[in-house]
Design an enzyme around this catalytic site. Structure first.
Site, mmCIF file in Angstrom:
data_model
loop_
_atom_site.group_PDB
_atom_site.id
_atom_site.type_symbol
_atom_site.label_atom_id
_atom_site.label_comp_id
_atom_site.label_asym_id
_atom_site.label_seq_id
_atom_site.Cartn_x
_atom_site.Cartn_y
_atom_site.Cartn_z
ATOM 1 N N ASP A 1 39.211 54.666 69.829
ATOM 2 C CA ASP A 1 37.899 54.164 70.245
ATOM 3 C C ASP A 1 37.366 53.117 69.262
ATOM 4 O OD1 ASP A 1 35.703 53.988 71.897
ATOM 5 O OD2 ASP A 1 34.624 55.623 70.930
ATOM 6 N N SER B 1 22.147 58.170 64.492
ATOM 7 C CA SER B 1 21.866 59.396 65.234
ATOM 8 C C SER B 1 22.487 59.294 66.619
ATOM 9 C CB SER B 1 20.355 59.621 65.342
ATOM 10 O OG SER B 1 20.077 60.797 66.060
ATOM 11 N N ALA B 2 23.392 60.215 66.932
ATOM 12 C CA ALA B 2 24.083 60.203 68.221
ATOM 13 C C ALA B 2 23.914 61.552 68.902
ATOM 14 C CB ALA B 2 25.557 59.874 68.019
#
Length: 556
Positions: free
Chosen positions: A284, A129-130
């Site tokens: 990233d 969960s971000a």
């Protein structure tokens, strides 16, 4: 875009945050570095008003937009000390999950079908969960396991509102504050805006997954999950499920039992290919976006953030990486200066000298020393201190290599990254040159050559004819020949007139000694006539010089 009370709240939140850090010791230290006052030796162990952990928590409290801003700031060594960069680089936006009912509504609205019809199984509890979205494990009716990323409700509106606030405050700061110009915070914001808008569109991430999977298909130890187009939209992304753990959770026992040198070699080669051959790279690769599978393979699972490098930049990066890997400080400095923007305050000689020292000091470093990416971060800081502006892609490359250093150090601490760069860069360059020798790559060159050869006889005949008739002319726009000759003529005329006036004055003074019946005001008349004529001539010449001179009246 938003009503006034909400806008006031956002401004208050932003200004409160800025006041806290603007007046802090951390900001003053950073400012001194930015304006080239240098860092004292004791700054290495300086204790600032706010700890790195406090900065991270404050950014989390500000919301998802500022979390992303913190992650972006981790690539700006000119703005923060190393310990803060490290804390921001590891900034993870773990937040409370969205209730399943809301997730279900979003999926059904985006896919246009019931969740039970789209998926055979769908775990209500998210596996991650971000701030932008959360990921659920699911299974298609075909039995294929998938990961479903669902965007949080209202997150797009919140991001756009925060970006509006940041845009207004950034423009105001750059307009009125010299320090804001020094930090180039308008460029930081522009990069943040671009990244966030791309991350909010899952269609783009799906395309990124396809592109990277295609580019890296020959690397058997690397996994890029393929998106499932029929179950994806701008707010829902369904992709192949990859089972594994974070690479940082690799146990010491598993490290001892396995030799990961081949895997590391492949990983390094794959990233170098992305950067210097494909011009499209996973930007990233922090440990949260890298999974290590049970069969000792590496999965790149999040492609919301990618970097693109132009062909010219790729060539410069090839030279740069080779120079760094060969510990050639002078060449490294030359390449960086070639890529940079200069101003009147720039100090290229000081920059070149310091770069050479840094590269020489880092010689013989291994992966466990985390040197490759850190060197680029350090070079960015040196550039700022000497008022030299490096391309933003150097920051991105530094972040990529810094994260890659960490992964390599975990898998094989003794891995010689510099030797690997040299090996792989040469091999990738060879393959790139061979690929460019394909017939289809010669079409444009052949067409241009055809036009050149067709026009060559006509042009040569014209040149020969002009030479034979003495009509060959070469026009140089750098100097206005007529203006120069006119200027010389004007100077010569004035010098001549000045000499005549001087001669008349000298002649008049000599005639004063000779008695004469013809007098003016009691003085010999002829002498007085010469003196009057000389005086009139001097007055006229002075008037022309002062009031009629073109260069004085029309300054260019």
């Amino acid at each position: 875009m938003s009503n006034t009370p909400d806008k006031i709240k956002r401004y208050y939140k932003f200004i409160h945050f800025m006041l806290k850090y603007w007046n802090s010791d951390l900001f003053r230290q950073t400012t001194s570095a930015a304006i080239d006052e240098g860092l004292a030796e004791e700054d290495d162990e300086h204790h600032f008003d706010q700890t790195p952990e406090e900065l991270v928590e404050d950014l989390k409290a500000m919301g998802p937009t500022y979390i992303k801003l913190g992650q972006l700031l981790s690539t700006r060594p000119d703005l923060l000390p190393d310990e803060y960069l490290k804390a921001l680089a590891n900034l993870q936006d773990n937040v409370s999950p969205v209730p399943f009912e809301e997730v279900k509504n979003i999926i059904e609205e985006e896919l246009g079908t019931k969740i039970s019809k789209a998926f055979n199984l769908f775990d209500e509890k998210p596996i991650a969960s971000a701030s932008i979205g959360q990921v659920h494990h699911a299974e298609l009716h075909s039995g294929k396991p998938v990961a479903v990323k669902v965007q949080r409700p209202g997150i797009r509106k919140q991001f756009m509102q925060d970006l509006e606030t940041l845009d207004e405050m950034t423009q105001l700061a750059v307009k009125h504050l010299e320090k804001a110009k020094t930090y180039a915070i308008d460029e930081v914001f522009a990069e943040l805006r671009r990244i966030l808008i791309n991350e909010l569109d899952y269609f783009k991430e799906a395309q990124n997954l396809k592109t990277l999977k295609q580019n890296l298909q020959r690397y058997e130890h690397l996994i890029i999950p393929a998106p499932v187009d029929d179950y994806s939209s701008s707010r829902v992304l369904t992709m192949e499920f990859v089972s594994g753990k974070k690479i940082t959770s690799l146990s010491p026992l598993r490290q001892m039992e396995n030799d990961f040198s081949e895997l590391v070699e492949e990983l390094v080669e794959a990233y170098l290919q992305q950067i210097i051959n494909d011009g499209f790279a996973h930007a990233d690769p922090h440990p949260g976006n890298i999974k290590f599978t049970d069969d000792n393979r590496i999965a790149l699972i999040d492609l919301g953030m990618v970097a693109r490098f132009t062909p010219q930049l790729q060539e410069n990066l090839i030279e740069l990486l080779l120079a760094i890997s060969q510990s050639n400080g002078e060449k490294t400095a030359h390449i960086l200066l070639k890529m940079s923007e200069m101003s009147e305050e720039s100090q290229p000689k000081a920059f070149a000298k310091t770069v050479s020292d840094v590269i020489m000091e880092s010689e013989n470093s291994r992966a466990k020393d985390l040197q490759t990416g850190r060197i680029l971060i350090q070079l960015n800081r040196l550039a700022l201190n000497t008022h030299i502006k490096l391309p933003v892609e150097i920051n991105i490359l530094g972040k990529i290599l810094l994260n890659l250093d960490q992964i390599v150090a975990i898998l094989n601490p003794e891995f010689d990254l510099r030797a690997a760069i040299q090996r792989n860069v040469h091999e990738i360059m060879r393959k790139k040159m061979l690929s460019e020798l394909k017939p289809e790559n010669f079409f444009s060159t052949l067409i241009e050559s055809k036009h050149f050869l067709e026009k060559m006889p006509e042009r040569m005949n014209r040149i020969s004819e002009n030479l034979a008739n003495n009509e060959m002319k070469i026009k140089i726009d750098a100097i206005d020949e007529k203006r120069v000759t006119d200027g010389f003529q004007k100077v010569a005329n004035r010098i001549t007139l000045g000499l005549i006036i001087a001669a008349m004055i000298i002649g008049a003074s000599m005639l004063m000694q000779i008695p004469s019946d013809f007098t003016i005001f009691g003085y010999p008349g002829l002498a007085m006539l010469f003196f009057i004529l000389a005086a009139v001539g001097a007055i006229v010449l002075s008037y022309v010089i002062v009031f009629r001179d073109e260069n004085l009246n029309n300054k260019n």
